[in-house]
Design a protein around this motif. Structure first.
Motif, PDB file in Angstrom:
ATOM      1  N   GLU A  16      -7.479 -22.466 -12.789  1.00 44.75           N
ATOM      2  CA  GLU A  16      -8.123 -21.219 -13.196  1.00 44.75           C
ATOM      3  C   GLU A  16      -7.156 -20.046 -13.083  1.00 44.75           C
ATOM      4  O   GLU A  16      -7.169 -19.133 -13.903  1.00 44.75           O
ATOM      5  CB  GLU A  16      -9.367 -20.983 -12.353  1.00 44.75           C
ATOM      6  CG  GLU A  16     -10.453 -22.007 -12.616  1.00 44.75           C
ATOM      7  CD  GLU A  16     -11.620 -21.897 -11.662  1.00 44.75           C
ATOM      8  OE1 GLU A  16     -11.607 -21.011 -10.791  1.00 44.75           O
ATOM      9  OE2 GLU A  16     -12.534 -22.723 -11.791  1.00 44.75           O
ATOM     10  N   LYS A  17      -6.298 -20.078 -12.075  1.00 41.51           N
ATOM     11  CA  LYS A  17      -5.300 -19.019 -11.926  1.00 41.51           C
ATOM     12  C   LYS A  17      -4.288 -19.088 -13.069  1.00 41.51           C
ATOM     13  O   LYS A  17      -3.874 -18.062 -13.594  1.00 41.51           O
ATOM     14  CB  LYS A  17      -4.592 -19.145 -10.576  1.00 41.51           C
ATOM     15  CG  LYS A  17      -5.498 -18.867  -9.400  1.00 41.51           C
ATOM     16  CD  LYS A  17      -4.776 -19.077  -8.099  1.00 41.51           C
ATOM     17  CE  LYS A  17      -5.719 -18.887  -6.926  1.00 41.51           C
ATOM     18  NZ  LYS A  17      -5.077 -19.175  -5.647  1.00 41.51           N
ATOM     19  N   ILE A  18      -3.897 -20.299 -13.426  1.00 42.47           N
ATOM     20  CA  ILE A  18      -2.941 -20.475 -14.517  1.00 42.47           C
ATOM     21  C   ILE A  18      -3.542 -19.974 -15.820  1.00 42.47           C
ATOM     22  O   ILE A  18      -2.860 -19.320 -16.612  1.00 42.47           O
ATOM     23  CB  ILE A  18      -2.512 -21.960 -14.632  1.00 42.47           C
ATOM     24  CG1 ILE A  18      -1.634 -22.323 -13.445  1.00 42.47           C
ATOM     25  CG2 ILE A  18      -1.773 -22.225 -15.944  1.00 42.47           C
ATOM     26  CD1 ILE A  18      -1.302 -23.780 -13.339  1.00 42.47           C
ATOM     27  N   PHE A  19      -4.815 -20.248 -16.055  1.00 38.21           N
ATOM     28  CA  PHE A  19      -5.472 -19.776 -17.265  1.00 38.21           C
ATOM     29  C   PHE A  19      -5.430 -18.256 -17.331  1.00 38.21           C
ATOM     30  O   PHE A  19      -5.128 -17.680 -18.375  1.00 38.21           O
ATOM     31  CB  PHE A  19      -6.915 -20.277 -17.331  1.00 38.21           C
ATOM     32  CG  PHE A  19      -7.670 -19.753 -18.510  1.00 38.21           C
ATOM     33  CD1 PHE A  19      -7.450 -20.274 -19.775  1.00 38.21           C
ATOM     34  CD2 PHE A  19      -8.581 -18.717 -18.376  1.00 38.21           C
ATOM     35  CE1 PHE A  19      -8.128 -19.790 -20.869  1.00 38.21           C
ATOM     36  CE2 PHE A  19      -9.261 -18.221 -19.469  1.00 38.21           C
ATOM     37  CZ  PHE A  19      -9.036 -18.761 -20.720  1.00 38.21           C
ATOM     38  N   GLY A  20      -5.716 -17.597 -16.221  1.00 37.09           N
ATOM     39  CA  GLY A  20      -5.676 -16.134 -16.190  1.00 37.09           C
ATOM     40  C   GLY A  20      -4.286 -15.594 -16.452  1.00 37.09           C
ATOM     41  O   GLY A  20      -4.110 -14.622 -17.184  1.00 37.09           O
ATOM     42  N   LEU A  21      -3.289 -16.241 -15.863  1.00 31.79           N
ATOM     43  CA  LEU A  21      -1.909 -15.813 -16.095  1.00 31.79           C
ATOM     44  C   LEU A  21      -1.496 -16.034 -17.545  1.00 31.79           C
ATOM     45  O   LEU A  21      -0.808 -15.193 -18.143  1.00 31.79           O
ATOM     46  CB  LEU A  21      -0.959 -16.562 -15.165  1.00 31.79           C
ATOM     47  CG  LEU A  21      -1.045 -16.199 -13.692  1.00 31.79           C
ATOM     48  CD1 LEU A  21      -0.172 -17.138 -12.867  1.00 31.79           C
ATOM     49  CD2 LEU A  21      -0.635 -14.752 -13.478  1.00 31.79           C
ATOM     50  N   PHE A  22      -1.915 -17.145 -18.121  1.00 30.08           N
ATOM     51  CA  PHE A  22      -1.591 -17.429 -19.510  1.00 30.08           C
ATOM     52  C   PHE A  22      -2.229 -16.398 -20.433  1.00 30.08           C
ATOM     53  O   PHE A  22      -1.602 -15.918 -21.380  1.00 30.08           O
ATOM     54  CB  PHE A  22      -2.056 -18.829 -19.912  1.00 30.08           C
ATOM     55  CG  PHE A  22      -1.793 -19.163 -21.349  1.00 30.08           C
ATOM     56  CD1 PHE A  22      -0.512 -19.414 -21.792  1.00 30.08           C
ATOM     57  CD2 PHE A  22      -2.834 -19.195 -22.260  1.00 30.08           C
ATOM     58  CE1 PHE A  22      -0.254 -19.701 -23.122  1.00 30.08           C
ATOM     59  CE2 PHE A  22      -2.597 -19.486 -23.591  1.00 30.08           C
ATOM     60  CZ  PHE A  22      -1.303 -19.742 -24.027  1.00 30.08           C
ATOM     61  N   GLU A  23      -3.465 -16.032 -20.129  1.00 33.37           N
ATOM     62  CA  GLU A  23      -4.162 -15.031 -20.928  1.00 33.37           C
ATOM     63  C   GLU A  23      -3.433 -13.684 -20.873  1.00 33.37           C
ATOM     64  O   GLU A  23      -3.236 -13.025 -21.898  1.00 33.37           O
ATOM     65  CB  GLU A  23      -5.596 -14.883 -20.419  1.00 33.37           C
ATOM     66  CG  GLU A  23      -6.486 -14.047 -21.273  1.00 33.37           C
ATOM     67  CD  GLU A  23      -7.917 -14.050 -20.764  1.00 33.37           C
ATOM     68  OE1 GLU A  23      -8.822 -13.965 -21.607  1.00 33.37           O
ATOM     69  OE2 GLU A  23      -8.130 -14.133 -19.538  1.00 33.37           O
TER      70      GLU A  23
END
Length: 91
Positions: free
Chosen positions: A61-68
């Protein structure tokens, strides 16, 4: 989770990888069976993490936020480059 694989070592691995909910579940299970200083300390760390970060704080979930955020920055960079090109044409 299967009870046979709920070990202190697995809880430590989950904790080190950022899977705090899973680590908390194992520490709680182990604490109910036997209480040691190491298990109690792990349980306290995970409870503190859950208070600070809240549920759903998996690394994915953290990676998704960073990718966004990265994607938004790329779009903004592209727009800025376009504005710079337009400015050069006008001068």
């Amino acid at each position: 989770m299967i009870q046979d694989i709920k070990t202190l070592e697995l809880a430590k691995i989950y904790e080190s990888q950022g899977y705090y909910e899973d680590a908390l579940e194992i520490y709680s299970f182990l604490n109910n069976r036997e209480t040691t200083n190491e298990i109690s300390a792990g349980l306290k760390r995970m409870e503190k993490r859950m208070e600070d970060e809240g549920p759903g704080s998996h690394p994915e979930e953290k990676i998704f936020g960073l990718f966004e955020k990265w994607l938004m920055l790329m779009v903004l960079q592209q727009r800025l480059d376009n504005f710079k090109k337009i400015k050069l044409r006008l001068l």
